[in-house]
Motif scaffolding. Structure first.
Motif, PDB file in Angstrom:
ATOM      1  N   PRO A 182     -85.674 125.363 -27.583  1.00  0.00           N
ATOM      2  CA  PRO A 182     -84.262 125.183 -27.220  1.00  0.00           C
ATOM      3  C   PRO A 182     -84.130 124.062 -26.200  1.00  0.00           C
ATOM      4  N   THR A 183     -83.217 123.155 -26.423  1.00  0.00           N
ATOM      5  CA  THR A 183     -83.061 121.998 -25.550  1.00  0.00           C
ATOM      6  C   THR A 183     -81.786 122.115 -24.731  1.00  0.00           C
ATOM      7  N   SER A 184     -81.821 121.469 -23.574  1.00  0.00           N
ATOM      8  CA  SER A 184     -80.626 121.450 -22.721  1.00  0.00           C
ATOM      9  C   SER A 184     -79.629 120.433 -23.267  1.00  0.00           C
ATOM     10  N   GLU A 185     -78.473 120.392 -22.637  1.00  0.00           N
ATOM     11  CA  GLU A 185     -77.395 119.509 -23.083  1.00  0.00           C
ATOM     12  C   GLU A 185     -77.828 118.047 -23.093  1.00  0.00           C
ATOM     13  N   ALA A 186     -78.566 117.620 -22.068  1.00  0.00           N
ATOM     14  CA  ALA A 186     -78.956 116.213 -21.958  1.00  0.00           C
ATOM     15  C   ALA A 186     -79.861 115.789 -23.119  1.00  0.00           C
ATOM     16  N   PHE A 187     -80.838 116.624 -23.464  1.00  0.00           N
ATOM     17  CA  PHE A 187     -81.757 116.274 -24.553  1.00  0.00           C
ATOM     18  C   PHE A 187     -81.044 116.300 -25.902  1.00  0.00           C
ATOM     19  N   GLU A 188     -80.107 117.231 -26.064  1.00  0.00           N
ATOM     20  CA  GLU A 188     -79.332 117.281 -27.306  1.00  0.00           C
ATOM     21  C   GLU A 188     -78.464 116.027 -27.440  1.00  0.00           C
ATOM     22  N   GLU A 189     -77.885 115.578 -26.322  1.00  0.00           N
ATOM     23  CA  GLU A 189     -77.088 114.357 -26.342  1.00  0.00           C
ATOM     24  C   GLU A 189     -77.940 113.150 -26.713  1.00  0.00           C
ATOM     25  N   LEU A 190     -79.147 113.098 -26.157  1.00  0.00           N
ATOM     26  CA  LEU A 190     -80.041 111.984 -26.485  1.00  0.00           C
ATOM     27  C   LEU A 190     -80.383 111.978 -27.969  1.00  0.00           C
ATOM     28  N   ARG A 191     -80.645 113.152 -28.535  1.00  0.00           N
ATOM     29  CA  ARG A 191     -80.983 113.222 -29.958  1.00  0.00           C
ATOM     30  C   ARG A 191     -79.840 112.694 -30.814  1.00  0.00           C
ATOM     31  N   VAL A 192     -78.609 113.103 -30.482  1.00  0.00           N
ATOM     32  CA  VAL A 192     -77.447 112.657 -31.261  1.00  0.00           C
ATOM     33  C   VAL A 192     -77.208 111.164 -31.062  1.00  0.00           C
ATOM     34  N   LEU A 193     -77.294 110.697 -29.813  1.00  0.00           N
ATOM     35  CA  LEU A 193     -77.037 109.288 -29.520  1.00  0.00           C
ATOM     36  C   LEU A 193     -78.062 108.377 -30.190  1.00  0.00           C
ATOM     37  N   MET A 194     -79.336 108.760 -30.142  1.00  0.00           N
ATOM     38  CA  MET A 194     -80.369 107.904 -30.723  1.00  0.00           C
ATOM     39  C   MET A 194     -80.324 107.927 -32.251  1.00  0.00           C
ATOM     40  N   SER A 195     -79.937 109.055 -32.812  1.00  0.00           N
ATOM     41  CA  SER A 195     -79.737 109.108 -34.256  1.00  0.00           C
ATOM     42  C   SER A 195     -78.584 108.192 -34.663  1.00  0.00           C
ATOM     43  N   ASN A 196     -77.515 108.222 -33.872  1.00  0.00           N
ATOM     44  CA  ASN A 196     -76.374 107.346 -34.123  1.00  0.00           C
ATOM     45  C   ASN A 196     -76.766 105.882 -33.953  1.00  0.00           C
ATOM     46  N   LYS A 248     -79.550 128.396 -34.396  1.00  0.00           N
ATOM     47  CA  LYS A 248     -78.911 128.542 -33.081  1.00  0.00           C
ATOM     48  C   LYS A 248     -78.188 129.885 -32.975  1.00  0.00           C
ATOM     49  N   TRP A 249     -77.553 130.316 -34.073  1.00  0.00           N
ATOM     50  CA  TRP A 249     -76.843 131.596 -34.048  1.00  0.00           C
ATOM     51  C   TRP A 249     -77.822 132.748 -33.844  1.00  0.00           C
ATOM     52  N   LEU A 250     -78.943 132.726 -34.567  1.00  0.00           N
ATOM     53  CA  LEU A 250     -79.943 133.785 -34.419  1.00  0.00           C
ATOM     54  C   LEU A 250     -80.558 133.765 -33.019  1.00  0.00           C
ATOM     55  N   TYR A 251     -80.798 132.567 -32.497  1.00  0.00           N
ATOM     56  CA  TYR A 251     -81.366 132.451 -31.158  1.00  0.00           C
ATOM     57  C   TYR A 251     -80.432 133.079 -30.123  1.00  0.00           C
ATOM     58  N   ASP A 252     -79.116 132.875 -30.301  1.00  0.00           N
ATOM     59  CA  ASP A 252     -78.142 133.463 -29.377  1.00  0.00           C
ATOM     60  C   ASP A 252     -78.117 134.988 -29.472  1.00  0.00           C
ATOM     61  N   GLN A 253     -78.548 135.523 -30.626  1.00  0.00           N
ATOM     62  CA  GLN A 253     -78.609 136.982 -30.783  1.00  0.00           C
ATOM     63  C   GLN A 253     -79.922 137.565 -30.265  1.00  0.00           C
ATOM     64  N   GLY A 254     -80.778 136.730 -29.717  1.00  0.00           N
ATOM     65  CA  GLY A 254     -82.052 137.195 -29.182  1.00  0.00           C
ATOM     66  C   GLY A 254     -83.147 137.336 -30.222  1.00  0.00           C
ATOM     67  N   VAL A 255     -82.994 136.688 -31.378  1.00  0.00           N
ATOM     68  CA  VAL A 255     -83.982 136.771 -32.454  1.00  0.00           C
ATOM     69  C   VAL A 255     -84.975 135.616 -32.326  1.00  0.00           C
ATOM     70  N   ASP A 256     -86.270 135.899 -32.479  1.00  0.00           N
ATOM     71  CA  ASP A 256     -87.284 134.845 -32.493  1.00  0.00           C
ATOM     72  C   ASP A 256     -87.146 134.038 -33.774  1.00  0.00           C
TER      73      ASP A 256
END
Length: 423
Positions: free
Chosen positions: A145-159, A92-100
């Motif tokens: 890269p996923t939006s907030e909603a998909f990231e929330e679903l991943r965390v919730l379903m893992s939980n 995520k850090w590299l992605y924010d720096q514009g790195v593939d």
């Protein structure tokens, strides 16, 4: 549209040009190692060891820029193994720096370890170099890269998976407790997890306590915690069975304490499961095409949440077959000359996604008229085995999910019905 995996593989290889600095990173909990090669696989620069923190990430970024400037490269691509959860922050850090940033399959890394030096040796520096080689050869996958909603679903379903395991574990231990202390209890309550059974175990769990009570005491106890009670006959049967129980008569206090803890864990897991599933339902409302997918009869919010949590935005998939590959449900075979091996699924993908696609298909076969007709046609007319038909329908479901998400259109049953030839 026909989806050819070879076309995608060619595109991945062609994407790496002579202007690319290809970097491989071996991921660990505290310290990572990076190696760099060009598009031909020639090693560039010295290995870099850096810490799993912002200072370490910045040192990697500066190292990449120095190599690019010194060798005249205009762009970079960084590959890494998705090792546990340790790779997430760096990617995520590299992605924010514009790195593939791309990932490579850990199974393939293990198989390619001997390509460089023809030895079985293993080290962090060698692993980083193997990863860089795999990227320049096109054996990588893009990080979506996923939006907030998909990231929330991943965390919730893992939980949710963790909570379900705890709930099942506590229920199994309650069943064991009943078998040891009061085995006749099952003659009154067939399901030990039912509300009446759990209430009875909470109020008067042991035969010793029941023998000292009358029917009125038991019924009043039920009324204090339940709106609808089991009834007088069950209360009478409980007292009768307790007088001749073959359950253990030792360590009653220890067994009662154990049961109390099990019931507390069962209650906590039940409440947490309801909370998580309610939150999943709310998050799904923020995804534009989720209402269209939930319009498919038999597809529940839990299974859809599990699928979207693992895939992210389904509309980004080019075809249903790419979703199958993401789940590891694509077919593979081993053949040589006259010998032809058995065709099996690869299982090189996300196991949780495979599980939810399988469960979703079972639900559709049971509740959706179109999928039920397809399954019946496969089994009765094409003479397929039931499991083979289910696996084939998973492919149809994958294509259906991607199609609905990409076009954001409602489910059309007419497009799913099998074309059964007239008799």
């Amino acid at each position: 549209m026909k989806f050819k995996m070879q076309d995608k593989q060619n595109q991945l290889i062609e994407r790496i040009s002579d202007k690319h600095l290809v970097v491989g990173v071996d991921i660990a909990q505290k310290t990572h190692v990076a190696r760099a090669v060009n598009f031909r696989g020639i090693v560039i620069g010295e290995p870099l060891t850096f810490e799993n923190n912002e200072e370490g990430f910045d040192s990697l970024f500066q190292w990449i820029n120095r190599l690019k400037i010194s060798k005249g490269y205009s762009t970079e691509i960084v590959g890494m193994e998705p090792t546990g959860h340790y790779w997430l922050n760096l990617s995520k850090w590299l992605y924010d720096q514009g790195v593939d940033v791309v990932t490579v399959n850990p199974h393939l890394v293990k198989r390619n370890k001997e390509n460089r030096d023809n030895t079985q040796s293993k080290s962090d520096k060698k692993d980083a170099l193997v990863i860089a080689d795999m990227v320049k050869n096109g054996y990588y996958s893009f990080i979506r890269p996923t939006s907030e909603a998909f990231e929330e679903l991943r965390v919730l379903m893992s939980n949710r998976d963790v909570i379900v395991k705890r709930l099942v574990s506590s229920a199994n231990q309650i069943n064991r407790w009943v078998d040891v202390v009061f085995p006749e209890f099952r003659e009154v309550f067939k399901d030990v997890k039912g509300k009446g059974a759990i209430t009875t175990l909470r109020l008067f769990p042991t035969p010793k306590e029941l023998r000292s009570l009358d029917v009125k005491d038991i019924v009043n106890g039920w009324k204090s915690l339940m709106k609808r009670q089991p009834g007088l006959k069950k209360a009478q049967l409980l007292i009768k069975l307790s007088k001749n129980s073959v359950g253990t008569t030792q360590a009653y206090d220890a067994y009662k304490l154990h049961l109390k803890m099990l019931l507390d864990e069962f209650d906590l897991a039940t409440i947490q499961l309801e909370t998580v599933e309610k939150e999943v339902s709310e998050v799904l409302k923020n995804i534009t095409f989720s209402d269209k997918l939930l319009g498919i009869k038999g597809l529940t919010e839990v299974t859809l949440g599990g699928i979207l949590g693992e895939t992210g935005d389904l509309s980004k998939f080019a075809h249903g077959n790419s979703l199958l590959r993401h789940a590891g449900l694509h077919l593979v075979e081993a053949s040589s000359g006259k010998w032809k091996g058995q065709i099996v699924i690869s299982k090189r993908g996300r196991s949780r996604l495979r599980r939810y696609l399988f469960l979703a298909t079972l639900s559709l076969v049971a509740n959706n008229p179109e999928f039920k007709a397809l399954h019946s046609y496969n089994v009765e007319v094409k003479k397929m085995k039931k499991m083979k038909s289910i696996m084939k329908l998973i492919g149809k479901l994958a294509r259906l999910l991607v199609g609905v998400a990409r076009r954001n259109e409602s489910y059309c049953p007419e497009k799913v019905y099998p074309l059964i030839p007239a008799a």
